[in-house]
Design a protein around this motif. Structure first.
Motif, PDB file in Angstrom:
ATOM      1  N   HIS A 151      42.853  53.532  30.625  1.00 19.21           N
ATOM      2  CA  HIS A 151      43.727  52.967  29.890  1.00 19.21           C
ATOM      3  C   HIS A 151      43.832  51.545  30.321  1.00 19.21           C
ATOM      4  N   SER A 152      42.080  50.857  30.394  1.00 21.16           N
ATOM      5  CA  SER A 152      42.379  49.269  30.621  1.00 21.16           C
ATOM      6  C   SER A 152      42.148  48.817  29.724  1.00 21.16           C
ATOM      7  N   ARG A 153      42.120  48.584  28.059  1.00 18.10           N
ATOM      8  CA  ARG A 153      42.324  47.892  27.111  1.00 18.10           C
ATOM      9  C   ARG A 153      44.190  48.040  26.767  1.00 18.10           C
ATOM     10  N   PHE A 154      45.370  48.717  27.452  1.00 20.56           N
ATOM     11  CA  PHE A 154      46.441  48.465  27.334  1.00 20.56           C
ATOM     12  C   PHE A 154      46.577  46.966  27.813  1.00 20.56           C
ATOM     13  N   GLU A 155      46.050  46.484  28.941  1.00 22.53           N
ATOM     14  CA  GLU A 155      46.449  45.048  29.828  1.00 22.53           C
ATOM     15  C   GLU A 155      45.963  43.858  28.739  1.00 22.53           C
ATOM     16  N   PRO A 156      44.743  43.598  27.848  1.00 21.82           N
ATOM     17  CA  PRO A 156      44.242  43.018  27.128  1.00 21.82           C
ATOM     18  C   PRO A 156      45.179  42.907  26.085  1.00 21.82           C
TER      19      PRO A 156
ATOM     20  N   VAL B 237      45.643  35.561  41.939  1.00 26.09           N
ATOM     21  CA  VAL B 237      45.184  37.024  42.246  1.00 26.09           C
ATOM     22  C   VAL B 237      45.075  37.226  40.754  1.00 26.09           C
ATOM     23  N   GLY B 238      45.373  37.031  39.500  1.00 25.30           N
ATOM     24  CA  GLY B 238      44.441  37.218  38.417  1.00 25.30           C
ATOM     25  C   GLY B 238      43.980  36.649  38.207  1.00 25.30           C
ATOM     26  N   LYS B 239      42.689  35.626  39.270  1.00 27.47           N
ATOM     27  CA  LYS B 239      41.623  35.812  39.099  1.00 27.47           C
ATOM     28  C   LYS B 239      40.735  36.642  39.892  1.00 27.47           C
ATOM     29  N   LYS B 240      41.447  36.275  41.061  1.00 28.29           N
ATOM     30  CA  LYS B 240      40.814  37.627  42.042  1.00 28.29           C
ATOM     31  C   LYS B 240      40.891  38.989  41.139  1.00 28.29           C
ATOM     32  N   LEU B 241      41.716  39.457  40.900  1.00 31.17           N
ATOM     33  CA  LEU B 241      41.524  40.632  40.225  1.00 31.17           C
ATOM     34  C   LEU B 241      41.388  41.836  38.944  1.00 31.17           C
ATOM     35  N   ASN B 242      40.586  39.880  38.097  1.00 31.12           N
ATOM     36  CA  ASN B 242      40.382  39.473  36.471  1.00 31.12           C
ATOM     37  C   ASN B 242      41.353  40.136  36.083  1.00 31.12           C
ATOM     38  N   SER B 243      42.560  39.764  36.157  1.00 27.89           N
ATOM     39  CA  SER B 243      43.622  40.585  34.909  1.00 27.89           C
ATOM     40  C   SER B 243      44.468  39.720  34.530  1.00 27.89           C
ATOM     41  N   GLN B 244      43.945  39.617  33.131  1.00 29.64           N
ATOM     42  CA  GLN B 244      44.527  39.404  32.079  1.00 29.64           C
ATOM     43  C   GLN B 244      46.440  38.515  31.541  1.00 29.64           C
ATOM     44  N   ILE B 245      46.554  40.095  32.420  1.00 25.18           N
ATOM     45  CA  ILE B 245      48.110  39.785  32.113  1.00 25.18           C
ATOM     46  C   ILE B 245      48.775  38.248  33.065  1.00 25.18           C
ATOM     47  N   LEU B 246      47.818  38.791  34.432  1.00 28.01           N
ATOM     48  CA  LEU B 246      48.490  37.668  35.296  1.00 28.01           C
ATOM     49  C   LEU B 246      48.196  36.354  34.796  1.00 28.01           C
ATOM     50  N   ILE B 247      47.160  35.855  34.866  1.00 32.45           N
ATOM     51  CA  ILE B 247      46.495  34.929  34.128  1.00 32.45           C
ATOM     52  C   ILE B 247      47.262  34.672  33.012  1.00 32.45           C
ATOM     53  N   ALA B 248      47.971  34.926  32.386  1.00 33.12           N
ATOM     54  CA  ALA B 248      48.450  34.968  30.510  1.00 33.12           C
ATOM     55  C   ALA B 248      50.044  34.686  30.844  1.00 33.12           C
TER      56      ALA B 248
END
Length: 283
Positions: free
Chosen positions: A70-75, A133-144
């Motif tokens: 379900h990783s595409r739900f994040e972007p 945390v966003g860059k550490k975990l490569n989370s586009q949601i946290l970066i946004a």
């Protein structure tokens, strides 16, 4: 609560607190800029809630309806948050233009200035935490979400400049600053949208990624060549497919061991979710 969820919870609680305080103080002292800034903070609560939902969905394991996970739900959620940030930029720009032509004068006091300064410091701390945390975990949601905090920092700085200018008898400086800030926020939102679309549409990673894959595969013993490397994003993660060449004088077990070794090494690379390895025998 996992590591991705903590910054989102901090965002929700922090934005509710700051938004309510700014609206109350703005209402008491008839400050349109403070009330607007408070509404902006509360609007971030909605995007943070969306981000939390996105992280929960994206972390679900693969199932029959989503065999690749379900990783595409994040972007997808990050894309929606980017749109929300763009509309926020438009609202700040609209507000700044209205202030530019407004002749309203307000009385500025230390309480109003203190609230804005506390907001700037708090939101910048939240920005740095979410970005880390966003860059550490490569989370586009946290970066946004971090850039949503940054937009609130910038809008609060605009309010602070506006209040200081009002205190010294200048009524248009904050409006000009607001227009500049709205353009900066719009630029960030467009970058988030473009990145999210790249992840959603399965685009290829940068060219240097292919060289890293080739080098990693060739480092495995008895791999003498690599060809037909293909890679694409599935959400923020990368799926890789490649052919490795091995000499014809090795056993079937050695071929299998080479395939497993290349696969394991590639899946240890940053952002690589899956690697599919084909072994070709060459003379």
């Amino acid at each position: 609560m996992n590591e991705k969820e903590k910054p989102i919870i901090v965002s929700i609680v922090g934005n509710i607190f700051l938004g309510v305080i700014k609206i109350i103080v703005g209402y008491i002292y008839s400050s349109i800029s403070l009330i607007s800034d408070g509404v902006h903070s509360l609007s971030d609560v909605l995007t943070s809630v969306l981000g939390y939902i996105g992280i929960k969905i994206a972390s679900k394991p693969a199932d029959k309806s989503h065999p690749l996970g379900h990783s595409r739900f994040e972007p997808l959620i990050a894309f929606l948050m980017g749109l929300a940030l763009f509309f926020t930029a438009c609202e700040i720009g609209k507000f700044a233009i209205e202030r530019l032509f407004s002749k309203e004068v307000i009385t500025v006091n230390i309480i109003m200035l203190t609230v804005v300064i506390i907001s700037i410091i708090s939101k910048e701390l939240m920005t740095q935490y979410s970005l880390y945390v966003g860059k550490k975990l490569n989370s586009q949601i946290l970066i946004a979400d971090a850039y949503h905090h940054r937009s609130d920092v910038l809008s609060s700085i605009v309010v602070l400049i506006g209040l200081l200018l009002e205190k010294f008898g200048v009524s248009y400086g904050d409006a000009i600053a607001g227009i500049i800030v709205s353009i900066m926020i719009a630029k960030v939102s467009i970058e988030i949208i473009i990145t999210s679309v790249k992840y959603l549409t399965g685009s290829s990673p940068p060219e240097d990624f292919y060289e890293i894959v080739k080098k990693e595969a060739l480092s495995v013993d008895k791999v003498i060549g690599v060809h037909d490397i293909k890679a694409h994003y599935v959400g923020p993660k990368i799926y890789v497919e490649l052919h490795v060449e091995v000499p014809s004088n090795i056993t079937a077990k050695e071929m299998h061991d080479i395939e497993v070794e290349v696969k394991n090494r590639l899946e240890k690379l940053d952002n690589v979710e899956k690697a599919y390895v084909h072994v070709d025998i060459v003379d």
